[in-house]
Design a protein around this motif. Structure first.
Motif, short mmCIF file in Angstrom:
data_model
loop_
_atom_site.label_atom_id
_atom_site.label_comp_id
_atom_site.label_asym_id
_atom_site.label_seq_id
_atom_site.Cartn_x
_atom_site.Cartn_y
_atom_site.Cartn_z
N CYS A 1 0.83 -1.20 0.00
CA CYS A 1 0.00 0.00 0.00
C CYS A 1 0.87 1.25 0.00
CB CYS A 1 -0.92 -0.01 1.23
SG CYS A 1 -2.00 1.44 1.36
N ALA A 2 1.90 1.27 0.85
CA ALA A 2 2.83 2.40 0.90
C ALA A 2 3.58 2.54 -0.42
CB ALA A 2 3.81 2.22 2.05
N THR A 3 3.98 1.41 -1.01
CA THR A 3 4.67 1.44 -2.30
C THR A 3 3.78 2.06 -3.37
OG1 THR A 3 5.91 -0.55 -1.69
CG2 THR A 3 5.86 0.04 -4.02
N GLU A 4 2.49 1.75 -3.32
CA GLU A 4 1.56 2.32 -4.30
C GLU A 4 1.46 3.83 -4.14
OE1 GLU A 4 -2.81 1.45 -6.25
OE2 GLU A 4 -1.57 -0.09 -5.35
N LEU A 5 1.49 4.31 -2.91
CA LEU A 5 1.46 5.76 -2.68
C LEU A 5 2.69 6.42 -3.31
CD1 LEU A 5 0.31 5.90 1.07
CD2 LEU A 5 -1.08 6.25 -0.97
N PHE A 6 3.85 5.80 -3.13
CA PHE A 6 5.07 6.33 -3.73
C PHE A 6 5.00 6.26 -5.27
CE2 PHE A 6 7.33 5.18 0.40
CZ PHE A 6 7.52 6.51 0.77
N PHE A 7 4.43 5.20 -5.80
CA PHE A 7 4.32 5.05 -7.24
C PHE A 7 3.41 6.13 -7.84
CE2 PHE A 7 6.49 1.04 -7.87
CZ PHE A 7 6.79 1.07 -9.22
N LEU A 8 2.30 6.40 -7.18
CA LEU A 8 1.39 7.43 -7.68
C LEU A 8 2.07 8.80 -7.69
CD1 LEU A 8 -1.92 6.27 -5.96
CD2 LEU A 8 -1.38 6.18 -8.40
N ALA A 9 2.88 9.07 -6.65
CA ALA A 9 3.64 10.32 -6.62
C ALA A 9 4.69 10.34 -7.73
CB ALA A 9 4.31 10.49 -5.26
N LEU A 10 5.32 9.20 -7.99
CA LEU A 10 6.32 9.10 -9.05
C LEU A 10 5.69 9.32 -10.42
CD1 LEU A 10 9.08 8.43 -10.19
CD2 LEU A 10 8.59 5.98 -9.83
N MET A 11 4.51 8.78 -10.64
CA MET A 11 3.82 8.98 -11.91
C MET A 11 3.40 10.44 -12.09
SD MET A 11 1.64 5.42 -11.86
CE MET A 11 0.91 5.49 -13.50
N ALA A 12 3.06 11.10 -10.99
CA ALA A 12 2.75 12.53 -11.05
C ALA A 12 3.99 13.33 -11.42
CB ALA A 12 2.19 13.00 -9.71
N PHE A 13 5.14 12.94 -10.87
CA PHE A 13 6.41 13.61 -11.21
C PHE A 13 6.72 13.45 -12.69
CE2 PHE A 13 11.03 13.00 -11.84
CZ PHE A 13 11.45 14.29 -11.58
N ASP A 14 6.51 12.24 -13.19
CA ASP A 14 6.76 11.97 -14.61
C ASP A 14 5.91 12.87 -15.51
OD1 ASP A 14 7.72 10.19 -16.92
OD2 ASP A 14 5.54 9.97 -17.03
N ARG A 15 4.63 12.99 -15.18
CA ARG A 15 3.74 13.84 -15.99
C ARG A 15 4.10 15.32 -15.86
NH1 ARG A 15 2.82 12.29 -20.08
NH2 ARG A 15 4.71 11.16 -19.48
N TYR A 16 4.54 15.72 -14.67
CA TYR A 16 4.95 17.12 -14.48
C TYR A 16 6.14 17.45 -15.36
CZ TYR A 16 7.43 21.07 -12.47
OH TYR A 16 8.11 22.25 -12.32
N VAL A 17 7.16 16.59 -15.36
CA VAL A 17 8.35 16.85 -16.17
C VAL A 17 8.01 16.81 -17.66
CG1 VAL A 17 10.68 16.08 -16.74
CG2 VAL A 17 9.87 15.93 -14.38
N ALA A 18 7.17 15.83 -18.06
CA ALA A 18 6.84 15.66 -19.48
C ALA A 18 6.06 16.85 -20.03
CB ALA A 18 6.03 14.38 -19.67
N ILE A 19 5.18 17.43 -19.23
CA ILE A 19 4.30 18.50 -19.73
C ILE A 19 4.83 19.89 -19.40
CG2 ILE A 19 1.97 19.48 -19.51
CD1 ILE A 19 0.94 16.62 -19.13
N CYS A 20 5.40 20.04 -18.22
CA CYS A 20 5.87 21.37 -17.81
C CYS A 20 7.33 21.63 -18.19
CB CYS A 20 5.71 21.54 -16.29
SG CYS A 20 4.00 21.45 -15.72
N ARG A 21 8.10 20.57 -18.38
CA ARG A 21 9.51 20.71 -18.78
C ARG A 21 9.80 19.78 -19.96
NH1 ARG A 21 8.70 24.26 -15.80
NH2 ARG A 21 9.85 24.91 -13.93
N PRO A 22 9.07 19.92 -21.05
CA PRO A 22 9.18 18.95 -22.16
C PRO A 22 10.57 18.89 -22.78
CG PRO A 22 7.94 20.88 -22.84
CD PRO A 22 8.11 20.98 -21.36
N LEU A 23 11.28 20.02 -22.86
CA LEU A 23 12.61 20.02 -23.48
C LEU A 23 13.64 19.29 -22.63
CD1 LEU A 23 12.74 23.68 -24.86
CD2 LEU A 23 12.12 21.58 -26.08
N HIS A 24 13.42 19.27 -21.32
CA HIS A 24 14.37 18.61 -20.42
C HIS A 24 13.96 17.18 -20.10
CE1 HIS A 24 16.39 22.46 -19.65
NE2 HIS A 24 15.19 23.00 -19.48
N TYR A 25 12.77 16.77 -20.55
CA TYR A 25 12.25 15.44 -20.20
C TYR A 25 13.18 14.30 -20.61
CZ TYR A 25 8.93 11.57 -19.74
OH TYR A 25 8.31 10.39 -19.40
N PRO A 26 13.71 14.28 -21.83
CA PRO A 26 14.59 13.16 -22.22
C PRO A 26 15.85 13.05 -21.38
CG PRO A 26 13.84 14.37 -24.15
CD PRO A 26 13.48 15.20 -22.97
#
Length: 312
Positions: A112-137
Motif C-alpha cells: 500500500c505504501a509502495t503504491e502511494l510512492f508510485f502514484l507520486a512518481l507517476m505525477a512527477f513523470d507527468r509534471y516533467v513531461a508536460i511542464c519541462r518537455p525540453l528537459h524530459y529526455p
C-alpha cells in the motif's frame, strides 16, 4: 507465537481467527465465485498491460514503463490478500498463524505504501513531461526511471518496518478473533486486552505522514500540469494531455480517498463493516479498475492491446 505474562493472566496465541464476512455458507460460496472472477480479471488486465509495454517498442517510454511497473505492483497487491480470503471462504477453521498474520500485515501495508510512492512518481513523470518537455529526455532517462522505481519499492517496505515491529509486540491476551478478512491495522488494534495508545498513535502517524505528503505532492504536481495544459492551443496534444492526467487523477482519488478514511480518520476502527468495505475498495476494486482506466483512455495502449489480441 505471542506470549504475554501478567500478574493475573497468561495467554499464548499460536493463531488468529479471521471472521471474514459473517454470512451463511451459501453466500460465502457465491462470494468465493465473485471474488475469484474479480481476481482472475485483475490478473489478466494488469498482465495485459505489462505484456503490451514489453512487446510494443513504441511503449518503451518512461510513462509506460512506470505504468507496467504499476500493474506489476497491483498484481502483487491483490495477491497479498485475495488468495487467503478465497481460502477462508472454503475453510471451516478460518485460522492464520500469529507470524503469518504479522507477515500479511507487513506485506499488505508495505505494498500500500509502495503504491502511494508510485502514484507520486507517476505525477512527477507527468509534471516533467508536460511542464519541462525540453528537459524530459535528459531527466527521465531509463537509468533514472529504474532508480526511482527501485526507491519506491524499497521506501514502501522500509516505511512499514516500525509499525509491523510494534504490532508484533502488542499484548493480544483477550480474543484472538479478528473481525476482518485479513490482518489489517484497525482490526488488529481492536484486539489488545490493555490500551496501546503509543502503538496506535505511532502507526496512525506513519500512515498519515506518507499519505498526506505524497497526496500533497501529487496535487501540487497536477495543478501545475493542468495549468500548463490549459495554455496549450486546442488540438490533439491538449486532448491527449488532459486524457492522461484525468486517468491518473481518477486512480489517485479512488485510492487516496479510501486509504485516508481507512487509516487516518478516527472512529473507523470501531466499524468493522466499514473497514472491510474500504479495504476492498482500495485493495481489490482499484487493481481491477486500473487497467480499464488506463487502457480505455489511452490510444497507444489500446492499439498495443489490440496487437496482443491479434497475436493470440
Amino acid at each position: 507465537m505471542h506470549v504475554l505474562h501478567n500478574k493475573s493472566i497468561t495467554a499464548t496465541f499460536h493463531e488468529f481467527i479471521l471472521l471474514g464476512f459473517l454470512c451463511s455458507q451459501e453466500i460465502e460460496i457465491l462470494l468465493f465465485v465473485l471474488f475469484s472472477i474479480i481476481y482472475i480479471l485483475t490478473l489478466l488486465g494488469n498482465s495485459a498491460i505489462i505484456c503490451a509495454v514489453w512487446w510494443d517498442q513504441q511503449l518503451h517510454t518512461p510513462m509506460y514503463i512506470l505504468l507496467a511497473n504499476f500493474s506489476f505492483l497491483e498484481i502483487c497487491y491483490i495477491n497479498s490478500n485475495v488468495p487467503s480470503m478465497l481460502f477462508n471462504f472454503l475453510s471451516k477453521t478460518k485460522t492464520i498463524s500469529f507470524h503469518g498474520c504479522i507477515l500479511q500485515f507487513y506485506i499488505f501495508l508495505s505494498l500500500c505504501a509502495t503504491e502511494l510512492f508510485f502514484l507520486a512518481l507517476m505525477a512527477f513523470d507527468r509534471y516533467v513531461a508536460i511542464c519541462r518537455p525540453l528537459h524530459y529526455p535528459t531527466i527521465m532517462t531509463r537509468k533514472v526511471c529504474g532508480a526511482l522505481v527501485s526507491a519506491s519499492w524499497v521506501g514502501g517496505f522500509l516505511w512499514l518496518v516500525t509499525p509491523a515491529a510494534l504490532i508484533s509486540q502488542v499484548p493480544f491476551c483477550g480474543s484472538n478473533v479478528i473481525d476482518h478478512y485479513l490482518c489489517d491495522l484497525g482490526a488488529m488494534l481492536a484486539l489488545p486486552c490493555v490500551p496501546v495508545p503509543k502503538t496506535a498513535l505511532t502507526c496512525s502517524t506513519f500512515s498519515a505522514v506518507i499519505t498526506f505528503i505524497t497526496l500533497f505532492y501529487i496535487l501540487v504536481s497536477y495543478t501545475l500540469v493542468l495549468r500548463a495544459v490549459v495554455q496549450v492551443p486546442k488540438g490533439s496534444s491538449r486532448r491527449k494531455a488532459f486524457s492522461t492526467c484525468t486517468s491518473h487523477l481518477i486512480v489517485v482519488f479512488l485510492f487516496y480517498g479510501s486509504v485516508t478514511v481507512m487509516y487516518v480518520s478516527p472512529g473507523v476502527a470501531s466499524q468493522p463493516g466499514l473497514q472491510k468495505f474500504l479495504t476492498m475498495l482500495y485493495s481489490i476494486a482499484t487493481p481491477l479498475l486500473n487497467p480499464l482506466i488506463y487502457s480505455l483512455r489511452n490510444k497507444e495502449m489500446k492499439v498495443a492491446l489490440k496487437k496482443i489480441m491479434c497475436k493470440l
